[in-house]
Structures are given as C-alpha cells and as structure tokens.
Design a protein around this motif. Sequence first.
Motif, PDB file in Angstrom:
ATOM      1  N   PHE A 109       0.864  -1.191   0.000  1.00 30.11           N
ATOM      2  CA  PHE A 109       0.000   0.000   0.000  1.00 30.11           C
ATOM      3  C   PHE A 109       0.895   1.233   0.000  1.00 30.11           C
ATOM      4  CE2 PHE A 109      -2.743  -3.273   1.572  1.00 30.11           C
ATOM      5  CZ  PHE A 109      -4.030  -2.914   1.183  1.00 30.11           C
ATOM      6  N   ASP A 110       0.545   2.258  -0.810  1.00 26.10           N
ATOM      7  CA  ASP A 110       1.326   3.497  -0.763  1.00 26.10           C
ATOM      8  C   ASP A 110       0.827   4.369   0.385  1.00 26.10           C
ATOM      9  OD1 ASP A 110      -0.931   4.820  -1.600  1.00 26.10           O
ATOM     10  OD2 ASP A 110      -0.267   5.083  -3.670  1.00 26.10           O
ATOM     11  N   GLU A 111       1.460   5.553   0.544  1.00 24.97           N
ATOM     12  CA  GLU A 111       1.109   6.418   1.691  1.00 24.97           C
ATOM     13  C   GLU A 111      -0.354   6.848   1.659  1.00 24.97           C
ATOM     14  OE1 GLU A 111       3.880   9.148   0.403  1.00 24.97           O
ATOM     15  OE2 GLU A 111       5.588   7.975   1.099  1.00 24.97           O
ATOM     16  N   SER A 112      -0.931   6.933   0.452  1.00 24.13           N
ATOM     17  CA  SER A 112      -2.334   7.360   0.345  1.00 24.13           C
ATOM     18  C   SER A 112      -3.319   6.225   0.590  1.00 24.13           C
ATOM     19  CB  SER A 112      -2.592   7.936  -1.046  1.00 24.13           C
ATOM     20  OG  SER A 112      -1.617   8.878  -1.387  1.00 24.13           O
ATOM     21  N   GLY A 113      -2.814   4.986   0.696  1.00 20.12           N
ATOM     22  CA  GLY A 113      -3.710   3.847   0.931  1.00 20.12           C
ATOM     23  C   GLY A 113      -4.121   3.117  -0.324  1.00 20.12           C
ATOM     24  N   ASN A 114      -3.499   3.469  -1.467  1.00 22.64           N
ATOM     25  CA  ASN A 114      -3.785   2.728  -2.707  1.00 22.64           C
ATOM     26  C   ASN A 114      -2.991   1.425  -2.694  1.00 22.64           C
ATOM     27  OD1 ASN A 114      -5.262   5.014  -3.774  1.00 22.64           O
ATOM     28  ND2 ASN A 114      -3.259   5.969  -4.082  1.00 22.64           N
ATOM     29  N   ALA A 115      -3.619   0.354  -3.182  1.00 22.23           N
ATOM     30  CA  ALA A 115      -2.959  -0.959  -3.123  1.00 22.23           C
ATOM     31  C   ALA A 115      -2.315  -1.298  -4.459  1.00 22.23           C
ATOM     32  CB  ALA A 115      -3.973  -2.040  -2.768  1.00 22.23           C
ATOM     33  N   ARG A 116      -1.162  -1.963  -4.361  1.00 26.67           N
ATOM     34  CA  ARG A 116      -0.549  -2.576  -5.540  1.00 26.67           C
ATOM     35  C   ARG A 116      -0.464  -4.069  -5.261  1.00 26.67           C
ATOM     36  NH1 ARG A 116       3.847  -5.123  -7.397  1.00 26.67           N
ATOM     37  NH2 ARG A 116       4.621  -4.618  -9.484  1.00 26.67           N
ATOM     38  N   ILE A 117      -1.128  -4.860  -6.082  1.00 29.08           N
ATOM     39  CA  ILE A 117      -1.123  -6.310  -5.902  1.00 29.08           C
ATOM     40  C   ILE A 117      -0.401  -6.919  -7.094  1.00 29.08           C
ATOM     41  CG2 ILE A 117      -2.545  -8.353  -5.486  1.00 29.08           C
ATOM     42  CD1 ILE A 117      -4.878  -6.452  -4.803  1.00 29.08           C
ATOM     43  N   GLY A 118       0.691  -7.611  -6.835  1.00 28.24           N
ATOM     44  CA  GLY A 118       1.431  -8.266  -7.914  1.00 28.24           C
ATOM     45  C   GLY A 118       0.532  -9.270  -8.616  1.00 28.24           C
ATOM     46  N   ALA A 119       0.685  -9.356  -9.946  1.00 30.33           N
ATOM     47  CA  ALA A 119      -0.202 -10.250 -10.710  1.00 30.33           C
ATOM     48  C   ALA A 119      -0.007 -11.705 -10.320  1.00 30.33           C
ATOM     49  CB  ALA A 119       0.041 -10.060 -12.204  1.00 30.33           C
ATOM     50  N   MET A 120       1.168 -12.066  -9.748  1.00 30.05           N
ATOM     51  CA  MET A 120       1.430 -13.457  -9.372  1.00 30.05           C
ATOM     52  C   MET A 120       1.014 -13.778  -7.934  1.00 30.05           C
ATOM     53  SD  MET A 120       2.590 -15.358 -11.838  1.00 30.05           S
ATOM     54  CE  MET A 120       3.540 -16.688 -11.121  1.00 30.05           C
ATOM     55  N   VAL A 121       0.416 -12.826  -7.246  1.00 26.74           N
ATOM     56  CA  VAL A 121      -0.110 -13.115  -5.902  1.00 26.74           C
ATOM     57  C   VAL A 121      -1.244 -14.121  -6.061  1.00 26.74           C
ATOM     58  CG1 VAL A 121      -1.350 -12.119  -3.948  1.00 26.74           C
ATOM     59  CG2 VAL A 121       0.564 -10.882  -4.974  1.00 26.74           C
ATOM     60  N   THR A 122      -1.202 -15.177  -5.263  1.00 25.03           N
ATOM     61  CA  THR A 122      -2.210 -16.228  -5.468  1.00 25.03           C
ATOM     62  C   THR A 122      -3.563 -15.802  -4.907  1.00 25.03           C
ATOM     63  OG1 THR A 122      -1.792 -17.357  -3.379  1.00 25.03           O
ATOM     64  CG2 THR A 122      -0.450 -18.039  -5.263  1.00 25.03           C
ATOM     65  N   VAL A 182       1.500  -7.150 -15.104  1.00 26.06           N
ATOM     66  CA  VAL A 182       2.525  -7.166 -14.057  1.00 26.06           C
ATOM     67  C   VAL A 182       1.896  -6.989 -12.668  1.00 26.06           C
ATOM     68  CG1 VAL A 182       4.596  -6.007 -13.184  1.00 26.06           C
ATOM     69  CG2 VAL A 182       4.246  -6.247 -15.651  1.00 26.06           C
ATOM     70  N   ALA A 183       0.961  -6.054 -12.582  1.00 27.10           N
ATOM     71  CA  ALA A 183       0.383  -5.756 -11.265  1.00 27.10           C
ATOM     72  C   ALA A 183      -0.991  -5.133 -11.421  1.00 27.10           C
ATOM     73  CB  ALA A 183       1.294  -4.798 -10.499  1.00 27.10           C
ATOM     74  N   LEU A 184      -1.750  -5.191 -10.322  1.00 21.66           N
ATOM     75  CA  LEU A 184      -3.062  -4.549 -10.279  1.00 21.66           C
ATOM     76  C   LEU A 184      -3.007  -3.436  -9.258  1.00 21.66           C
ATOM     77  CD1 LEU A 184      -3.499  -7.926 -10.430  1.00 21.66           C
ATOM     78  CD2 LEU A 184      -5.764  -7.080 -11.023  1.00 21.66           C
ATOM     79  N   HIS A 185      -3.540  -2.286  -9.621  1.00 19.04           N
ATOM     80  CA  HIS A 185      -3.562  -1.139  -8.719  1.00 19.04           C
ATOM     81  C   HIS A 185      -5.015  -0.869  -8.337  1.00 19.04           C
ATOM     82  CE1 HIS A 185       0.680  -0.070  -9.502  1.00 19.04           C
ATOM     83  NE2 HIS A 185       0.439  -0.641 -10.669  1.00 19.04           N
ATOM     84  N   VAL A 186      -5.274  -0.910  -7.039  1.00 19.31           N
ATOM     85  CA  VAL A 186      -6.652  -0.708  -6.577  1.00 19.31           C
ATOM     86  C   VAL A 186      -6.669   0.546  -5.702  1.00 19.31           C
ATOM     87  CG1 VAL A 186      -8.667  -1.823  -5.572  1.00 19.31           C
ATOM     88  CG2 VAL A 186      -6.813  -3.220  -6.470  1.00 19.31           C
ATOM     89  N   PRO A 187      -7.429   1.577  -6.122  1.00 15.65           N
ATOM     90  CA  PRO A 187      -7.414   2.828  -5.351  1.00 15.65           C
ATOM     91  C   PRO A 187      -8.012   2.660  -3.960  1.00 15.65           C
ATOM     92  CG  PRO A 187      -9.043   2.932  -7.118  1.00 15.65           C
ATOM     93  CD  PRO A 187      -8.296   1.653  -7.309  1.00 15.65           C
ATOM     94  N   LYS A 188      -7.563   3.518  -3.071  1.00 17.20           N
ATOM     95  CA  LYS A 188      -8.051   3.471  -1.686  1.00 17.20           C
ATOM     96  C   LYS A 188      -9.575   3.618  -1.674  1.00 17.20           C
ATOM     97  CE  LYS A 188      -7.799   5.915   2.676  1.00 17.20           C
ATOM     98  NZ  LYS A 188      -7.428   7.137   3.367  1.00 17.20           N
ATOM     99  N   PRO A 189     -10.258   2.754  -0.925  1.00 18.98           N
ATOM    100  CA  PRO A 189     -11.722   2.881  -0.884  1.00 18.98           C
ATOM    101  C   PRO A 189     -12.136   4.107  -0.072  1.00 18.98           C
ATOM    102  CG  PRO A 189     -10.986   1.166   0.627  1.00 18.98           C
ATOM    103  CD  PRO A 189      -9.763   1.659  -0.086  1.00 18.98           C
ATOM    104  N   ALA A 190     -13.354   4.620  -0.346  1.00 21.95           N
ATOM    105  CA  ALA A 190     -13.894   5.712   0.463  1.00 21.95           C
ATOM    106  C   ALA A 190     -14.058   5.230   1.900  1.00 21.95           C
ATOM    107  CB  ALA A 190     -15.239   6.141  -0.111  1.00 21.95           C
ATOM    108  N   ALA A 191     -13.998   6.189   2.832  1.00 21.19           N
ATOM    109  CA  ALA A 191     -14.157   5.807   4.240  1.00 21.19           C
ATOM    110  C   ALA A 191     -15.497   5.114   4.431  1.00 21.19           C
ATOM    111  CB  ALA A 191     -14.069   7.058   5.108  1.00 21.19           C
ATOM    112  N   GLY A 192     -15.489   3.986   5.113  1.00 24.31           N
ATOM    113  CA  GLY A 192     -16.738   3.266   5.399  1.00 24.31           C
ATOM    114  C   GLY A 192     -17.293   2.497   4.227  1.00 24.31           C
ATOM    115  N   SER A 193     -16.522   2.385   3.152  1.00 23.58           N
ATOM    116  CA  SER A 193     -17.001   1.652   1.985  1.00 23.58           C
ATOM    117  C   SER A 193     -17.185   0.170   2.324  1.00 23.58           C
ATOM    118  CB  SER A 193     -15.989   1.798   0.853  1.00 23.58           C
ATOM    119  OG  SER A 193     -16.420   1.076  -0.278  1.00 23.58           O
ATOM    120  N   ARG A 194     -18.223  -0.419   1.782  1.00 22.87           N
ATOM    121  CA  ARG A 194     -18.476  -1.845   2.015  1.00 22.87           C
ATOM    122  C   ARG A 194     -18.685  -2.555   0.683  1.00 22.87           C
ATOM    123  NH1 ARG A 194     -22.590  -1.849   7.240  1.00 22.87           N
ATOM    124  NH2 ARG A 194     -21.018  -1.177   8.744  1.00 22.87           N
ATOM    125  N   GLY A 195     -18.496  -3.856   0.704  1.00 22.65           N
ATOM    126  CA  GLY A 195     -18.686  -4.604  -0.538  1.00 22.65           C
ATOM    127  C   GLY A 195     -18.973  -6.056  -0.256  1.00 22.65           C
TER     128      GLY A 195
END
Lengths: 161, 340
Positions: B66-79, B210-223
């Motif tokens: 996760f970067d400082e802003s809370g965005n995630a980077r997930i390597g494409a080879m993560v199982t 190579v990788a997936l980038h998932v932006p930081k969710p809004a506060a209180g976001s659910r799914g």
Amino acid sequence: MRVLRLHVNGDCAEVAAPEHWTLLEVLRYKLGLTGSKQGCDKGDCGACTVLIDGVPTLACLSLAATVEGKQITTIEGLVPAHRAAGGEGVDPVQNAFDKTGALQCGFCQPGMILSAKALLAKNPNPSLKEIQESLAGNLCRCTGYTQIYEAVVLAAKGDLA
Amino acid sequence: MLRLPKFEVKNPATVEEAVAMMMEIHGEARFLAGGTDLNPNMKHGLFTPERIVALGGIEEMFGVGFDESGNARIGAMVTLAQVEQHPDLRRAFPALCQAAKLVSSPQLRNMGTLGGNVMLDTRCQWYNQTYFWRNALGYCLKKDGSKCHVIEGGSKCVAAASNDTAPALMTLNAELEFATTSGRVRMPLADLWQADGIWNKKIPHTDLLVALHVPKPAAGSRGAYGKLRDRGSIDFPLFGIAVRLDFAADGSISDAALCAVALQARPWPLKKAAELLIGTHPGQASFNDAVEKVAMLAAKQCRPMPNIPGDHEYRHLMVPVYTRRTLHAAAAGEGPVHHI
C-alpha cells in the motif's frame, strides 16, 4: 528434454524429462512414485494433490520445469518423515484414515491425506467446517466423506491407540 | 490421461526478459502464471504454443503493498489464496477477497493467481472440452470451427467471462499495469474488455500483466460478492455479482457500483441499477425498495445464455435473488453470498 533437480520427499532427484511434462508425469513415470493419482488430469478431482513447500498443489497442472528448488512431498514421503522424526508405524493421519475406515477404493486417499496434513500443520485443532473447506478440492466417489472428516478429527485429537 | 502439447519452457527472472522471450520466436508463445486455466486448456488442445514463458521467478510480480495514500498494488502473481487471506486487503476490499475465496478449490486457489484470474480465457460448454469431443461435434466458432452452437447462425462468439475476481475489481475501479514491447502501460480494468468471446481483451496476449492497482476505498465503503454455482467448491460461476457501497456521513449511500459475470464475453457493469441505490439508507424502507428495483432491473439487463453449464432459465431466475442477497450482505458488511 531438460535435466531437472527436484527435491522430493527429502531427497534430491536428478531426472531428465521432456519440458512439457507435468510434475505428476515426472513423479509417476520417471521416479516411480505412483501414489499421486492421475484422475481427471485437469484440475477437478484433487487425486494428484502433493505438497509444494507445504502447500497443497495439483501435480497434474504443475509443470515439472517450474518446481525446481521447491520441497515436494508426496504420499510416499509421509512414513519416512514420520519415522525420521522418531515416530513408529505409519503417519498419524494415515493411521487415522485406517482406524475410521475412511476409504473404499482408496483412489482419492493420497490427495485427501496430503490436504489434511497441510491443514493440521497450519491448524492443529480445526473445526468440522474448516476440515470440510480444506478438503473441498478432493473428490471422493465412494464414501460420502463422513468418515474422511472423522479421520481428520481423530488425527487432530491424536487419540490413535 | 490428458497430455500437454510439446513446448519449451523459459524461466525469466525479470518482466522485460519475459516480454522479450514472448516476442523472439515466430510461433505462438504463452505466459504461464498459476497454470490452472492454461494447462487444462492446452490439455484440451485449445492452445498449442511452442513456448511457455513461466512467470514464477519474477520477483516484481509478487507481493501486496500500500502506498502512503492507501492505494494498493497487488502483484499479478499473488495467489488467490493470498488475496483471500490478506488482512489489509480483506479490510479494504471485502468484495475482492470474498470473490477470491469462492474461486474453485483450495488447491487451485493456492496455485491460481489474481492476474491469471483477470486474464482468464472465456468459457463455453462447447469449447472447454477435449479435442476428441470437439472433433466429434465439428468444432465451434471459438476454436477450429465456424459454427456457434449457442446462438444458431451466430457470427460472434459469446463464450462467457467466468472470472470471479474481475467484477469485484471492476466495482473497485482497479487499474492494470502491463509490460509491453514499447514499455509499461497502465489502463483501467473497465477499458480492458471487448465483447468478443474468442479474445475478450483489447490488448494482445503478448502483453504481460505485471500488477493490479486498486485505489483506496472511500471511508466506510463496504462490498460483497455473490456466486451461484452447483457445488460448494471447484465450479466456475453460473452467475456472479459484485457490489460496492460507499456511505455519506449521515449513513446514506453516496456511491454504488455493481458488476455481474458469467453472462457473456465480458464482465457486465450495472450502472443504471447502481444509481437507484444512491441516497437511500440501509436499514430503512428507501434502501429495501431500491434493492427490489435494482434486482428487477438486473434481471432485465442480465440474460444468461446456454453457453456454460447450468440451465440458463434457472440462472436467469437467480439473477434477482443473488443481486438482492448480495446488496443486503454488502450493506450489512457481510458476505460472501452463496447457497452452498
């Protein structure tokens, strides 16, 4: 052909095999380890389950050329490992499968036992739901699963006298 | 016994090496991640590459950060098992982790990767069969033949996108990082797809995810993710739906996203249906009414075809059921939704 250095059941095996062979084919047809079963051969049944670095993995969908340097455990490795650790008889999970009559034809059993071994290594006291989830990739066409789950419960309890 | 076609295996150590190895031969080459889709497909004669570029030795493609802003980077080879069990991902992106948990079986989640699930080949009951089976039928539009067995006279392949994690990542506005011969390219996942079952992606198979980038969710976001399937394990989805709900300070829904899968060649966002939820309050009549409207609209927009196993009329009846249940699960911070 490629010369592969595979770490199987604690030994290092050097074996020449075609590059497109699966780990299952190398185990069965080069190393003579026929305990890992060739069932559906396409990832549906779990009969070929082996442990790669302790993680249940399907040998039928793993290329042998991609598992060099990893620790591979097949069903044949359990008794030697158990005895090397000072145990007697067979591995406790194998013993539990025997005690509960958890097999009929036995074809799924090596895969079932290895999935169960990996579960118990991570979670020595699993709930029934956790056992069911961990064995959800191993199909058995004979038993209806009940005694297989009982075997894992028994192995976890360690009450095998 | 199903045999793989003859090929050579390359084991690159870097992304750049992998892309170069892919391009340097005249014949077909394929990237191999977890092998849970490509290997069975090769055993069925659906792909017969001369070279396999195995990605297991490329360090850059592993790991979750996760970067400082809370965005995630997930390597494409993560199982998929690692995605399912990752505590930070579970907190930030529940729908993604729920979808990963419902993919296939424990062994296949240990092997299969998130990148591989996004890049999964489309599926059809006339296509995912042995060579012998397909030969007896005279083949199909997607592979080796010219006739579609799903839509009589159909000229466009309708094989179904069947990747559980793709709709979840769509609701999360994920971006994909590809390595190409001309450098790195980043694109929204929503822009990846095209409605062609033969190859449902706009990029060639020689580009490497190579990788997936998932932006930081809004506060209180659910799914949440809901998956219809015959068995409690192993099966591909007969219908899948992912939901994201963002909340305003007063507890009302400020933004929503829904995306369905296992219908046609691409994951199917339900934008109009999601808009009906905005401004409603979970726990109040406004939300329950909106959920019913969304479920009915989803049933209108989602028309399962007889392209994958499972009776398509039953699958259609389950669309509003799974849409409703998954929305309520997301609002309650629960899920995944599956009947077995």
